[in-house]
Scaffold this active site. Sequence first.
Site, PDB file in Angstrom:
ATOM      1  N   ASP A 137      80.920 -15.380  42.163  1.00 46.36           N
ATOM      2  CA  ASP A 137      82.184 -15.552  41.464  1.00 46.36           C
ATOM      3  C   ASP A 137      83.101 -14.365  41.805  1.00 46.36           C
ATOM      4  O   ASP A 137      83.145 -13.398  41.071  1.00 46.36           O
ATOM      5  CB  ASP A 137      81.950 -15.620  39.959  1.00 46.36           C
ATOM      6  N   GLU A 169      92.074 -13.809  38.874  1.00 39.37           N
ATOM      7  CA  GLU A 169      91.780 -15.134  38.307  1.00 39.37           C
ATOM      8  C   GLU A 169      91.015 -15.024  37.002  1.00 39.37           C
ATOM      9  O   GLU A 169      91.170 -15.857  36.105  1.00 39.37           O
ATOM     10  CB  GLU A 169      90.958 -15.944  39.323  1.00 39.37           C
ATOM     11  N   GLU A 170      90.204 -13.985  36.886  1.00 40.32           N
ATOM     12  CA  GLU A 170      89.202 -13.934  35.825  1.00 40.32           C
ATOM     13  C   GLU A 170      89.763 -13.940  34.412  1.00 40.32           C
ATOM     14  O   GLU A 170      89.163 -14.483  33.506  1.00 40.32           O
ATOM     15  CB  GLU A 170      88.318 -12.691  36.010  1.00 40.32           C
ATOM     16  N   GLU A 226      84.930 -21.816  43.966  1.00 41.07           N
ATOM     17  CA  GLU A 226      84.781 -21.016  42.749  1.00 41.07           C
ATOM     18  C   GLU A 226      83.300 -20.806  42.450  1.00 41.07           C
ATOM     19  O   GLU A 226      82.424 -21.347  43.127  1.00 41.07           O
ATOM     20  CB  GLU A 226      85.491 -21.759  41.601  1.00 41.07           C
TER      21      GLU A 226
END
Length: 992
Positions: free
Chosen positions: A199, A234-235, A260
């Site tokens: 991830d 993104e997290e 992803e």
Amino acid sequence: MSSDEDTTPIPGTSAHANKRTSLEGSGPAHHSHNEPNIFVRGFRGVFGYRKTTLTLLVIVTLIFGVLVCKYDNSLDYTVSFPTDKLEVQVLDSAWTDLQVIAKQEHTYGSKGNDVVYEYLDKRISSIIKSKKTYVELDHDNTDNNSSVMYSSVSGDRNTVTYYESNNLIVRVNGSDETLPALLLSAHYDSVPSSFGVTDDGMGVASLLGLLDYYCSKKAEQPKRTIIFNFNNNEEFGLYGATSFVKHPWFSQIGYFLNLEGTGAGGKAILFRGTDYGIAKYYSSVRFPYGTSIFQQGFNNHLIHSETDYKVYKEMGGLRGLDVAFYKPRDLYHTALDNIRNVDEKSLWHMLSTALDFTNTIVSGKIDLDEESFNKSSTDTAVYQSFLNFFVSFPVSQVVVFNIALLVVAPLINLLLLVIIFGYKKNWTLSFINVVKFPVSLFISMFALNFINDSFTIQVNKFLPNSSAFLILATYASTLFLFNYLIMNGVNQIFYRYKVVNHDEKLIVMIEIALAYWIVLIYSTTKLKKNKLGDDHSGELIVSILFLLQSLAIFFGLLSWVFKHNGDHVHTCGTDEGESEPLLGSQRSAPSYVRDDNSGFIETSSIDSRASSHKDSVVVKFLSYDWLLQFLIIVPISFVIFSDASFFIIDGVHKSLQESLVSEKFIYQVLQISAVALVIPFLPFVFKFNRLIVLVLVCMVIFGYTSIVFDKPFDEENPMKLRFIQSIDLNVSPTDSYVNVFGREKSGLEAVVKDLPSFKLSKQKSPLLCDSLGDGNEVCSFKSSLPPVLSSPNNNTFADDLKIDILKNSSSNKDHLFGLLTGEIRITVPENRMCHLSFNRSESKTKIVSGLDFPDTPVKTVIVYSENDNDTDKESRPALSSIPEGFSRDKAGNYLYKDLKGINDLQLLKLDWKKSYHIGFQWVPSVIDLSAKDTTLYKLGVNVECFWAELRPSKDIHHPVPAYEEVLHYSPSYVSWANKDRGLVVVSKYIDI
């Protein structure tokens, strides 16, 4: 064909007695003359409806189903390394890229993020240099005015975000400019506590591999443009993808593939697709792996995480796929998501999937490029992979198929029933035979639920984390045993009332099909109006199961239609059949009688209870329809249920640690899966022999013993705890507190109490544990290990977060009924992430005494540019003239106005030294003018800033020693993740 079932002894007539006497008195010569040959006897011995034959089939089916399921989900067996020279080279380079990217934690708020950005920048530049004629790189950063400001609503809170982007965007221009571009996207940030291998390091490495492939010397220019978005942050809000929607290149894009990771290894699964039109192209990949069951879970918000797919679909209006790693969740977002816990084949699975899908889409025009494409292509996709085969259908086709199945299958079988009961009259039903299966199933399910709630959850509630499949096997064995005992027990209790010419297995099949029929009606009704939040695209298996059940019933009924009334033989005693007791009684030797086909069959030995009936006879039908029914229903249904159960349980059982809601959901999944796995066998449970029953008893004993003694957490299945160290400057500028979050009663307190800093603290700060609701708790203590934030020489945290009030118009009471304005400057050295929340003092507006209601007073927020430091600058527009939504003024200031109110402001910048200059516009309260409470027209602002840096430096051994301590001293069965966007949070509250 006709049914070959056991029947009860019936008081015989004289004719029956004479026939019996004739047969018994025929003597040895008679037997030798009429006994069937060895081949006939062998065929009947192998394929007759016998307990030995059924036992063998059941065992083979169970072993076959489990092995096929494990094979289908195995990375080693279903994915092979490339043999093509270019693909081998691309994979080797991508694996090296992954090793470099995942060398250290690299969240947006860390210096490690800058290191990864610089590596990607250099790596991309070196890849594309040979193809510069049609490949270009865009540095989407603040120098190109890429900062964005936008609003998002979550629950009852409206959050405005200011974000400075630094995506790396590459465009491989296609030879046909009329074709919409394909977007390939992955994010290069991790969370503070993770190395980000799956991830989303593998997604980024896969994008680099694809770029390497299309820029190789052998590669030709694609017909369709490909745009690569290596996006950041993104997290904690999908910020990189959101900012890219504003990029000029975005308007070219028609389709996307998002890579992803919501787990940490294994195979990359097709999580979801926007519609059937694009999802069908997933069939082009060489190792397809996916099920729309997960799509249904995502769309119905059962999976509590999001990906950039959401942005591209909902904000961008694109059509595309979301491919991600999905297990195991207890390694996800922890330091265990590292290179050691993955292998190169996982990377190849994602890379090959992206490569095959991209090649298919960019090789030329596809049907989606046409304006007049089939309307069904916009439907939600229903899809499933199995053993590297992939099928997909639009929801509208599934609905039509279901409706046809719901009507045609019952009509055909009802017609056969009319013939049997109205014309043939050779099948007799009894009330007991009709109700015993529903009663048995209900009692067994009720008992299992009682065991689940009163035993498993009470004794070892977190055990699914490590032993979900053990619990599933135990529950399935329990259901098998309960149904065997109950249904055979009913047969023994009502032995004298058992009718001639009955078919117990067929009755059960019909009742199961009726249950499937009802479920299928509900599923089809929902599918017809399929939508987000009420998605049923993962329920294709119901259609398949009902079809199989109906087909087996058809052959069973057909056997009765073609069975002549005289097609039976009479013999003494009872057959060894479905009503045989678990502990059998003394039986006599078998005898042989002639059937209507001039052959002998072996009758069952005489039951001691039947031996007293001197004139008793039983009807024995000769048929093999049971074998066809078994093969149609059991193996296929069991494999379907096993595969679906594996997908779901393996994907979600670790999320038991996230909340009480997740825990209840997982236990429900285990119970439903156990019922589903057992259901296909239940029509034949009457004939389970002692071997199966003994095995079931042993499994039940072993299973429940293991539930008592097995550990829910171990090194391979760790307890997942979350960490953040907090400093509240309004309380103390020097004190910090360690906060550990986890599930209640999981052993969290014992882990914290064993930390050296807690045990050796001079002040001996107490451990305070508070329930957070939903089964979670937080334990906090005053830490003796302060973090190092901006400077190792600081003795106070006051220098790490400074707030200066530049303008405070709320002091002017004449503006009580007008718009109030204020400005502050937030100085946070070595920081990138701050969060502001607005409220009144006490967070309430008092209208009259005793009546409070929540208030959202802020209507406008402004982020001033670095060049605009003069608070009285004349060029600024009047705030009243600012339009709703996002806008920029001539000075380059970012403004966002929302008359519904703004609750929060996120501030995310790239410059480590830059301070924030923020302006607000809010509405004062309408209050009783006689009130003297001046806080009623003040704006309360709570500022939280997050630090996520983990890299030691020359002067700093570890910037967050409290986090280093929990990593070093925790037991091996514990893994650690960050609680919020940083490892340290410093907060301060002010009134303006």
